[in-house]
Design a protein around this motif. Sequence first.
Motif, PDB file in Angstrom:
ATOM      1  N   LEU A 193       0.796  -1.231   0.000  1.00  0.00           N
ATOM      2  CA  LEU A 193       0.000   0.000   0.000  1.00  0.00           C
ATOM      3  C   LEU A 193       0.830   1.283   0.000  1.00  0.00           C
ATOM      4  N   PRO A 194       1.903   1.393   0.785  1.00  0.00           N
ATOM      5  CA  PRO A 194       2.687   2.639   0.732  1.00  0.00           C
ATOM      6  C   PRO A 194       3.221   2.942  -0.664  1.00  0.00           C
ATOM      7  N   GLN A 195       3.689   1.930  -1.377  1.00  0.00           N
ATOM      8  CA  GLN A 195       4.187   2.146  -2.728  1.00  0.00           C
ATOM      9  C   GLN A 195       3.054   2.546  -3.665  1.00  0.00           C
ATOM     10  N   LEU A 196       1.901   1.907  -3.537  1.00  0.00           N
ATOM     11  CA  LEU A 196       0.756   2.258  -4.372  1.00  0.00           C
ATOM     12  C   LEU A 196       0.307   3.690  -4.104  1.00  0.00           C
ATOM     13  N   GLN A 197       0.307   4.100  -2.847  1.00  0.00           N
ATOM     14  CA  GLN A 197      -0.035   5.479  -2.497  1.00  0.00           C
ATOM     15  C   GLN A 197       0.930   6.447  -3.170  1.00  0.00           C
ATOM     16  N   ASP A 198       2.216   6.144  -3.115  1.00  0.00           N
ATOM     17  CA  ASP A 198       3.219   7.010  -3.750  1.00  0.00           C
ATOM     18  C   ASP A 198       3.019   7.095  -5.256  1.00  0.00           C
ATOM     19  N   ILE A 199       2.710   5.974  -5.888  1.00  0.00           N
ATOM     20  CA  ILE A 199       2.512   5.947  -7.340  1.00  0.00           C
ATOM     21  C   ILE A 199       1.306   6.792  -7.725  1.00  0.00           C
ATOM     22  N   VAL A 200       0.206   6.620  -7.002  1.00  0.00           N
ATOM     23  CA  VAL A 200      -1.006   7.381  -7.313  1.00  0.00           C
ATOM     24  C   VAL A 200      -0.756   8.869  -7.123  1.00  0.00           C
ATOM     25  N   LEU A 201      -0.157   9.261  -6.008  1.00  0.00           N
ATOM     26  CA  LEU A 201       0.107  10.670  -5.747  1.00  0.00           C
ATOM     27  C   LEU A 201       1.082  11.246  -6.775  1.00  0.00           C
ATOM     28  N   ASP A 202       2.103  10.485  -7.142  1.00  0.00           N
ATOM     29  CA  ASP A 202       3.054  10.948  -8.153  1.00  0.00           C
ATOM     30  C   ASP A 202       2.348  11.209  -9.481  1.00  0.00           C
ATOM     31  N   HIS A 203       1.481  10.317  -9.891  1.00  0.00           N
ATOM     32  CA  HIS A 203       0.765  10.511 -11.155  1.00  0.00           C
ATOM     33  C   HIS A 203      -0.212  11.681 -11.062  1.00  0.00           C
ATOM     34  N   LEU A 204      -0.881  11.840  -9.935  1.00  0.00           N
ATOM     35  CA  LEU A 204      -1.765  13.000  -9.774  1.00  0.00           C
ATOM     36  C   LEU A 204      -0.981  14.301  -9.857  1.00  0.00           C
ATOM     37  N   GLN A 205       0.218  14.313  -9.259  1.00  0.00           N
ATOM     38  CA  GLN A 205       1.057  15.511  -9.294  1.00  0.00           C
ATOM     39  C   GLN A 205       1.430  15.865 -10.728  1.00  0.00           C
ATOM     40  N   ARG A 206       1.659  14.859 -11.565  1.00  0.00           N
ATOM     41  CA  ARG A 206       2.001  15.110 -12.968  1.00  0.00           C
ATOM     42  C   ARG A 206       0.881  15.847 -13.702  1.00  0.00           C
ATOM     43  N   PHE A 207      -0.369  15.617 -13.280  1.00  0.00           N
ATOM     44  CA  PHE A 207      -1.507  16.244 -13.942  1.00  0.00           C
ATOM     45  C   PHE A 207      -1.981  17.511 -13.233  1.00  0.00           C
ATOM     46  N   ALA A 208      -1.319  17.888 -12.157  1.00  0.00           N
ATOM     47  CA  ALA A 208      -1.694  19.105 -11.431  1.00  0.00           C
ATOM     48  C   ALA A 208      -1.321  20.335 -12.251  1.00  0.00           C
ATOM     49  N   ARG A 209      -1.920  21.445 -11.898  1.00  0.00           N
ATOM     50  CA  ARG A 209      -1.566  22.705 -12.556  1.00  0.00           C
ATOM     51  C   ARG A 209      -0.096  23.003 -12.306  1.00  0.00           C
ATOM     52  N   ARG A 210       0.514  23.623 -13.272  1.00  0.00           N
ATOM     53  CA  ARG A 210       1.934  23.964 -13.159  1.00  0.00           C
ATOM     54  C   ARG A 210       2.169  24.778 -11.892  1.00  0.00           C
ATOM     55  N   GLY A 211       3.151  24.361 -11.120  1.00  0.00           N
ATOM     56  CA  GLY A 211       3.497  25.068  -9.894  1.00  0.00           C
ATOM     57  C   GLY A 211       2.666  24.658  -8.686  1.00  0.00           C
ATOM     58  N   GLU A 212       1.637  23.861  -8.900  1.00  0.00           N
ATOM     59  CA  GLU A 212       0.786  23.419  -7.796  1.00  0.00           C
ATOM     60  C   GLU A 212       1.357  22.135  -7.196  1.00  0.00           C
ATOM     61  N   THR A 213       1.479  22.102  -5.882  1.00  0.00           N
ATOM     62  CA  THR A 213       1.939  20.916  -5.182  1.00  0.00           C
ATOM     63  C   THR A 213       0.764  20.299  -4.453  1.00  0.00           C
ATOM     64  N   LEU A 214       0.541  19.027  -4.689  1.00  0.00           N
ATOM     65  CA  LEU A 214      -0.574  18.337  -4.047  1.00  0.00           C
ATOM     66  C   LEU A 214      -0.137  17.776  -2.707  1.00  0.00           C
ATOM     67  N   ARG A 215      -1.066  17.755  -1.770  1.00  0.00           N
ATOM     68  CA  ARG A 215      -0.824  17.182  -0.450  1.00  0.00           C
ATOM     69  C   ARG A 215      -1.776  16.011  -0.268  1.00  0.00           C
ATOM     70  N   ALA A 216      -1.296  14.980   0.407  1.00  0.00           N
ATOM     71  CA  ALA A 216      -2.147  13.840   0.697  1.00  0.00           C
ATOM     72  C   ALA A 216      -2.071  13.544   2.183  1.00  0.00           C
ATOM     73  N   SER A 217      -3.187  13.140   2.709  1.00  0.00           N
ATOM     74  CA  SER A 217      -3.277  12.715   4.086  1.00  0.00           C
ATOM     75  C   SER A 217      -3.884  11.313   4.059  1.00  0.00           C
ATOM     76  N   TRP A 218      -3.085  10.300   4.359  1.00  0.00           N
ATOM     77  CA  TRP A 218      -3.539   8.921   4.239  1.00  0.00           C
ATOM     78  C   TRP A 218      -3.998   8.392   5.589  1.00  0.00           C
ATOM     79  N   SER A 219      -5.035   7.579   5.576  1.00  0.00           N
ATOM     80  CA  SER A 219      -5.474   6.873   6.779  1.00  0.00           C
ATOM     81  C   SER A 219      -5.744   5.429   6.378  1.00  0.00           C
ATOM     82  N   ARG A 220      -5.763   4.546   7.371  1.00  0.00           N
ATOM     83  CA  ARG A 220      -5.967   3.120   7.086  1.00  0.00           C
ATOM     84  C   ARG A 220      -7.178   2.592   7.812  1.00  0.00           C
ATOM     85  N   ASP A 221      -7.937   1.768   7.114  1.00  0.00           N
ATOM     86  CA  ASP A 221      -8.991   0.977   7.734  1.00  0.00           C
ATOM     87  C   ASP A 221      -8.375  -0.376   8.039  1.00  0.00           C
ATOM     88  N   GLU A 222      -8.488  -0.793   9.234  1.00  0.00           N
ATOM     89  CA  GLU A 222      -7.898  -2.101   9.611  1.00  0.00           C
ATOM     90  C   GLU A 222      -8.906  -3.200   9.474  1.00  0.00           C
TER      91      GLU A 222
END
Length: 79
Positions: A50-79
């Motif tokens: 899951l940590p690697q998948l989270q990084d991959i998804v966030l990295d790809h979202l960042q690629r599609f963000a507006r130029r100069g915009e940095t995305l933030r993520a706050s992850w939580s887990r359901d056990e």
Amino acid sequence: MKLLSKHWSHRFPVELSSEQATIYFGDSGCRLTPRNGALNIEVWGEKNALPQLQDIVLDHLQRFARRGETLRASWSRDE
């Protein structure tokens, strides 16, 4: 959400509606749901992957963000 879904649809099965997108990566996947000006991201798969998948998804979202915009993520887990 739409850009990322279209991008990944060339390699993975994608379900896209106006309310959410689900991308399937074999035994794992992610669901993107816009809510109140934010994007809710749910990932599932093997717990240790899951940590690697989270990084991959966030990295790809960042690629599609507006130029100069940095995305933030706050992850939580359901056990």
